[in-house]
Design a protein around this motif. Structure first.
Motif, PDB file in Angstrom:
ATOM      1  N   THR A 110      -4.874   2.065   8.954  1.00 22.15           N
ATOM      2  CA  THR A 110      -6.202   2.099   9.573  1.00 22.15           C
ATOM      3  C   THR A 110      -7.190   2.836   8.673  1.00 22.15           C
ATOM      4  O   THR A 110      -8.341   2.423   8.506  1.00 22.15           O
ATOM      5  CB  THR A 110      -6.139   2.779  10.942  1.00 22.15           C
ATOM      6  OG1 THR A 110      -5.163   2.132  11.751  1.00 22.15           O
ATOM      7  CG2 THR A 110      -7.492   2.725  11.638  1.00 22.15           C
ATOM      8  N   MET A 111      -6.716   3.933   8.078  1.00 28.60           N
ATOM      9  CA  MET A 111      -7.580   4.704   7.183  1.00 28.60           C
ATOM     10  C   MET A 111      -7.945   3.882   5.953  1.00 28.60           C
ATOM     11  O   MET A 111      -9.083   3.935   5.471  1.00 28.60           O
ATOM     12  CB  MET A 111      -6.875   5.990   6.770  1.00 28.60           C
ATOM     13  CG  MET A 111      -7.721   6.811   5.811  1.00 28.60           C
ATOM     14  SD  MET A 111      -6.922   8.314   5.287  1.00 28.60           S
ATOM     15  CE  MET A 111      -7.987   8.743   3.911  1.00 28.60           C
ATOM     16  N   LEU A 112      -6.984   3.101   5.430  1.00 26.54           N
ATOM     17  CA  LEU A 112      -7.257   2.246   4.282  1.00 26.54           C
ATOM     18  C   LEU A 112      -8.363   1.250   4.609  1.00 26.54           C
ATOM     19  O   LEU A 112      -9.287   1.042   3.815  1.00 26.54           O
ATOM     20  CB  LEU A 112      -5.986   1.511   3.868  1.00 26.54           C
ATOM     21  CG  LEU A 112      -6.139   0.430   2.794  1.00 26.54           C
ATOM     22  CD1 LEU A 112      -6.684   1.025   1.500  1.00 26.54           C
ATOM     23  CD2 LEU A 112      -4.800  -0.274   2.547  1.00 26.54           C
ATOM     24  N   GLY A 113      -8.276   0.635   5.793  1.00 28.59           N
ATOM     25  CA  GLY A 113      -9.317  -0.307   6.203  1.00 28.59           C
ATOM     26  C   GLY A 113     -10.674   0.364   6.310  1.00 28.59           C
ATOM     27  O   GLY A 113     -11.694  -0.190   5.863  1.00 28.59           O
ATOM     28  N   ALA A 114     -10.702   1.568   6.901  1.00 29.56           N
ATOM     29  CA  ALA A 114     -11.962   2.294   7.027  1.00 29.56           C
ATOM     30  C   ALA A 114     -12.512   2.669   5.652  1.00 29.56           C
ATOM     31  O   ALA A 114     -13.721   2.589   5.405  1.00 29.56           O
ATOM     32  CB  ALA A 114     -11.752   3.548   7.875  1.00 29.56           C
ATOM     33  N   THR A 115     -11.638   3.078   4.750  1.00 30.21           N
ATOM     34  CA  THR A 115     -12.059   3.468   3.402  1.00 30.21           C
ATOM     35  C   THR A 115     -12.702   2.292   2.673  1.00 30.21           C
ATOM     36  O   THR A 115     -13.767   2.421   2.056  1.00 30.21           O
ATOM     37  CB  THR A 115     -10.848   3.983   2.595  1.00 30.21           C
ATOM     38  OG1 THR A 115     -10.280   5.108   3.265  1.00 30.21           O
ATOM     39  CG2 THR A 115     -11.260   4.379   1.194  1.00 30.21           C
ATOM     40  N   ARG A 116     -12.022   1.139   2.735  1.00 26.29           N
ATOM     41  CA  ARG A 116     -12.575  -0.046   2.080  1.00 26.29           C
ATOM     42  C   ARG A 116     -13.920  -0.432   2.686  1.00 26.29           C
ATOM     43  O   ARG A 116     -14.871  -0.772   1.970  1.00 26.29           O
ATOM     44  CB  ARG A 116     -11.589  -1.202   2.204  1.00 26.29           C
ATOM     45  CG  ARG A 116     -10.385  -1.080   1.274  1.00 26.29           C
ATOM     46  CD  ARG A 116      -9.370  -2.167   1.549  1.00 26.29           C
ATOM     47  NE  ARG A 116      -8.348  -2.200   0.497  1.00 26.29           N
ATOM     48  CZ  ARG A 116      -7.222  -2.915   0.578  1.00 26.29           C
ATOM     49  NH1 ARG A 116      -6.988  -3.646   1.662  1.00 26.29           N
ATOM     50  NH2 ARG A 116      -6.349  -2.892  -0.406  1.00 26.29           N
ATOM     51  N   SER A 117     -14.006  -0.384   4.012  1.00 22.46           N
ATOM     52  CA  SER A 117     -15.249  -0.769   4.688  1.00 22.46           C
ATOM     53  C   SER A 117     -16.406   0.140   4.285  1.00 22.46           C
ATOM     54  O   SER A 117     -17.497  -0.329   3.955  1.00 22.46           O
ATOM     55  CB  SER A 117     -15.044  -0.724   6.206  1.00 22.46           C
ATOM     56  OG  SER A 117     -16.256  -0.948   6.883  1.00 22.46           O
ATOM     57  N   ILE A 118     -16.152   1.435   4.287  1.00 21.60           N
ATOM     58  CA  ILE A 118     -17.215   2.405   4.006  1.00 21.60           C
ATOM     59  C   ILE A 118     -17.639   2.359   2.542  1.00 21.60           C
ATOM     60  O   ILE A 118     -18.834   2.334   2.220  1.00 21.60           O
ATOM     61  CB  ILE A 118     -16.753   3.814   4.389  1.00 21.60           C
ATOM     62  CG1 ILE A 118     -16.583   3.920   5.912  1.00 21.60           C
ATOM     63  CG2 ILE A 118     -17.737   4.875   3.892  1.00 21.60           C
ATOM     64  CD1 ILE A 118     -15.832   5.147   6.364  1.00 21.60           C
ATOM     65  N   LEU A 119     -16.660   2.315   1.633  1.00 22.80           N
ATOM     66  CA  LEU A 119     -16.989   2.383   0.212  1.00 22.80           C
ATOM     67  C   LEU A 119     -17.527   1.048  -0.308  1.00 22.80           C
ATOM     68  O   LEU A 119     -18.431   1.028  -1.158  1.00 22.80           O
ATOM     69  CB  LEU A 119     -15.766   2.818  -0.588  1.00 22.80           C
ATOM     70  CG  LEU A 119     -15.266   4.243  -0.281  1.00 22.80           C
ATOM     71  CD1 LEU A 119     -14.063   4.602  -1.147  1.00 22.80           C
ATOM     72  CD2 LEU A 119     -16.376   5.268  -0.480  1.00 22.80           C
ATOM     73  N   GLY A 146      -5.730   4.783  -3.313  1.00 20.33           N
ATOM     74  CA  GLY A 146      -6.076   5.261  -4.648  1.00 20.33           C
ATOM     75  C   GLY A 146      -6.840   4.239  -5.458  1.00 20.33           C
ATOM     76  O   GLY A 146      -7.813   4.566  -6.162  1.00 20.33           O
ATOM     77  N   GLN A 147      -6.437   2.963  -5.383  1.00 19.45           N
ATOM     78  CA  GLN A 147      -7.118   1.913  -6.139  1.00 19.45           C
ATOM     79  C   GLN A 147      -8.535   1.686  -5.621  1.00 19.45           C
ATOM     80  O   GLN A 147      -9.449   1.414  -6.407  1.00 19.45           O
ATOM     81  CB  GLN A 147      -6.301   0.624  -6.064  1.00 19.45           C
ATOM     82  CG  GLN A 147      -4.988   0.701  -6.847  1.00 19.45           C
ATOM     83  CD  GLN A 147      -4.083  -0.499  -6.614  1.00 19.45           C
ATOM     84  OE1 GLN A 147      -4.279  -1.280  -5.678  1.00 19.45           O
ATOM     85  NE2 GLN A 147      -3.081  -0.644  -7.469  1.00 19.45           N
ATOM     86  N   THR A 148      -8.731   1.813  -4.305  1.00 20.95           N
ATOM     87  CA  THR A 148     -10.069   1.677  -3.738  1.00 20.95           C
ATOM     88  C   THR A 148     -10.993   2.784  -4.235  1.00 20.95           C
ATOM     89  O   THR A 148     -12.150   2.545  -4.587  1.00 20.95           O
ATOM     90  CB  THR A 148      -9.999   1.708  -2.199  1.00 20.95           C
ATOM     91  OG1 THR A 148      -9.155   0.659  -1.736  1.00 20.95           O
ATOM     92  CG2 THR A 148     -11.383   1.547  -1.586  1.00 20.95           C
ATOM     93  N   THR A 152     -14.396   2.723  -6.721  1.00 17.83           N
ATOM     94  CA  THR A 152     -15.647   3.406  -6.373  1.00 17.83           C
ATOM     95  C   THR A 152     -16.103   4.314  -7.514  1.00 17.83           C
ATOM     96  O   THR A 152     -17.283   4.354  -7.857  1.00 17.83           O
ATOM     97  CB  THR A 152     -15.449   4.233  -5.088  1.00 17.83           C
ATOM     98  OG1 THR A 152     -15.057   3.365  -4.029  1.00 17.83           O
ATOM     99  CG2 THR A 152     -16.734   4.944  -4.695  1.00 17.83           C
ATOM    100  N   ILE A 153     -15.163   5.050  -8.096  1.00 18.72           N
ATOM    101  CA  ILE A 153     -15.496   5.932  -9.225  1.00 18.72           C
ATOM    102  C   ILE A 153     -16.053   5.132 -10.392  1.00 18.72           C
ATOM    103  O   ILE A 153     -16.983   5.559 -11.088  1.00 18.72           O
ATOM    104  CB  ILE A 153     -14.249   6.734  -9.658  1.00 18.72           C
ATOM    105  CG1 ILE A 153     -13.825   7.706  -8.551  1.00 18.72           C
ATOM    106  CG2 ILE A 153     -14.519   7.496 -10.953  1.00 18.72           C
ATOM    107  CD1 ILE A 153     -12.515   8.421  -8.842  1.00 18.72           C
ATOM    108  N   ALA A 154     -15.487   3.930 -10.612  1.00 20.67           N
ATOM    109  CA  ALA A 154     -15.890   3.107 -11.758  1.00 20.67           C
ATOM    110  C   ALA A 154     -17.234   2.421 -11.551  1.00 20.67           C
ATOM    111  O   ALA A 154     -17.948   2.148 -12.513  1.00 20.67           O
ATOM    112  CB  ALA A 154     -14.811   2.051 -12.035  1.00 20.67           C
TER     113      ALA A 154
END
Length: 498
Positions: A110-119, A146-148, A152-154
């Motif tokens: 769930t956190m992965l999905g939220a991370t992708r959505s937000i970033l 980590g890859q997401t 974002t960093i890149a």
């Protein structure tokens, strides 16, 4: 125009003084709003700076939902300057039930999905992410998280990235669990070198790594400024060598390491050690020219030798020293001015906490002798029952029967005087001769002492101790007379309860 205000900034000076209160009230009920385009609502009419301030006060999940309210709100989450995505927000809240592996997988997913959505929603945003804080469990999903972040960093402006990586078993890991978590972490680390290369803060727990793993971590994490290791090692009684150009803060907690060798850490300013198994010095200070603060917490067992601060701190010149004895054996040895002056000549603040109520206090005077420019000394005396090992558990360990054995101290010079100490604080002060005698000894030595703060036993919610009683007027007068009797000039004595 993009405005990236920090949390809580920009509203304090609003005309009338009530705008911030109203905005906060609106933010609390923000997730219950269902705004339509063109609807006449006071929130819609607010400028971006104010809307952003509202959204930054919300949980990150609620902040993301605001984008669906209306076109007016859609771009606001993409302007957030601080993004904190924590797995705690996505895991089930069942008191008394341990998290299962399925719970952790679901929370991480769930956190992965939220991370992708937000970033992903921020793609192309000119606003800088000043802080990106991620907390998640070590697992198969970690690589995708980590890859997401790496993407974002890149592709975006990110100033500061933090990782806190948790394990399913949080306490009392077995040897096999430590090895399994260590292997799992290095697999994650090797899969996301660009992510770890951009980290500024990293917190790890319950890892037993290989001999070459920490050097690899330090070489890849070149931007790292803060590192916290909880129950991490390279094997029982192993040696951890640290060489890093940027690291400024290091915390080692409940480690089975024999020693941490800070060989070359030119920007290190703060070191914290909480618990060590070694009988000898738990840390070796190499090239640490900027080191200012050293904090050591430890339960002294019979096997622990008395540490000499002159040897422990080596060629450092710390300004702040914090020692916590956990209400057990005192594990530092009083030394003379000659031995301590090379390491204490810049020392300005000393905290000596949780000294057992069984112990005398006069031995702490050696700090004054060795630290000529010391400005503040804080001493806490208490047997903190909720943190002490008691009952049958105590029988498993070899505790020292005499907690202040070997603490005899004699001044190096007759009629020793200290010119700079201005503040003395004593927590757990009692109307006993040893406390009064100790304060008078400090007064006699510290000729320019300005303030003495005397606190009752500190309250502890966990211990369920009663709230300390206020000092009576009679007690205050009596103690002032005892402390000031025969002194050339009175000093300010403050009686406090907490």
């Amino acid at each position: 125009m993009c405005s990236c205000l920090g949390l809580g900034l920009g509203l304090g000076a609003a005309p009338g003084g009530n705008l911030e209160t109203e905005v906060v009230k609106d933010s609390v009920s923000l997730c219950n709003l269902n705004l339509e385009d063109g609807q006449d609502d006071s929130l819609i009419k607010l400028p971006d700076d104010i809307l952003l301030n509202i959204v930054e006060r919300l949980d990150i999940a609620d902040a993301a939902r605001t984008s669906v309210f209306s076109k007016r709100w859609k771009h606001i989450p993409a302007m957030l300057s601080e993004i904190a995505i924590e797995v705690d927000s996505f895991q089930p809240k069942h008191e008394g039930r341990k998290l299962t592996s399925d719970d952790i997988v679901r929370a991480n997913t769930t956190m992965l999905g939220a991370t992708r959505s937000i970033l992903d929603r921020r793609a192309g945003s000119p606003c800088t992410i000043h802080l990106l804080r991620m907390q998640f469990y070590l697992g198969d999903e970690s690589i995708f998280i980590g890859q997401t972040v790496a993407n974002t960093i890149a592709t975006q402006k990110v100033a500061w990235v933090e990782f806190t990586i948790l394990t399913k078993v949080r306490k009392n890991c077995t040897k096999n669990e430590l090895i399994t978590y260590g292997t799992q972490f290095m697999s994650f680390f090797d899969s996301c070198p660009n992510t770890f290369g951009g980290l500024a803060r990293l917190t790890l727990e319950n890892l037993r790594l290989g001999e070459s793993d920490f050097p690899k971590i330090f070489s890849i994490c070149r931007q790292l400024e803060f590192l916290r290791l909880y129950h991490c090692d390279l094997g029982y009684m192993s040696l951890l060598e640290v060489e890093h150009p940027q690291l400024s803060e290091l915390a080692v907690v409940h480690s089975s390491l024999r020693m941490v060798d800070l060989k070359w850490v030119p920007r290190l300013t703060l070191v914290k050690f909480n618990g060590f198994v070694s009988q000898d010095n738990p840390v070796c200070f190499g090239y640490v020219p900027l080191l200012q603060t050293v904090s050591i917490i430890n339960i002294g067992f019979s096997r622990h030798k008395m540490l000499k601060l002159s040897e422990l701190l080596g060629k450092t010149a710390v300004t702040n020293l914090h020692l916590n004895f956990k209400s057990e054996k005192i594990w530092v040895k009083p030394e003379g001015r000659k031995q301590l002056l090379p390491v204490f000549h810049k020392l300005r603040l000393v905290n000596m906490l949780n000294i057992s109520e069984e112990c005398d206090l006069m031995w702490t005077m050696f700090i004054l002798e060795g630290a000529p420019i010391l400005e503040e000394l804080c001493v806490m005396v208490r047997d903190h029952s909720c943190e002490m090992i008691t009952g049958k558990r105590r029988e498993k360990y070899v505790f020292s029967k005499v907690k202040d054995k070997g603490l005899e101290w004699e001044p190096s010079a007759y009629n020793f005087k200290h010119d700079n100490l201005a503040v003395l604080k004593i927590y757990g002060f009692q109307e006993e001769n040893k406390f009064v005698s100790y304060v008078r000894s400090i007064r006699e030595a510290a000729v320019n002492l300005e303030d003495i703060y005397l606190y009752n036993n500190p309250a502890c919610e966990k211990c369920k101790h009663p709230v300390p009683k206020e000092w009576t007027w009679k007690q205050r007068l009596s103690l002032r007379d005892k402390i000031n009797k025969g002194m050339l000039s009175p000093v300010k004595i403050h009686f406090l309860t907490k």
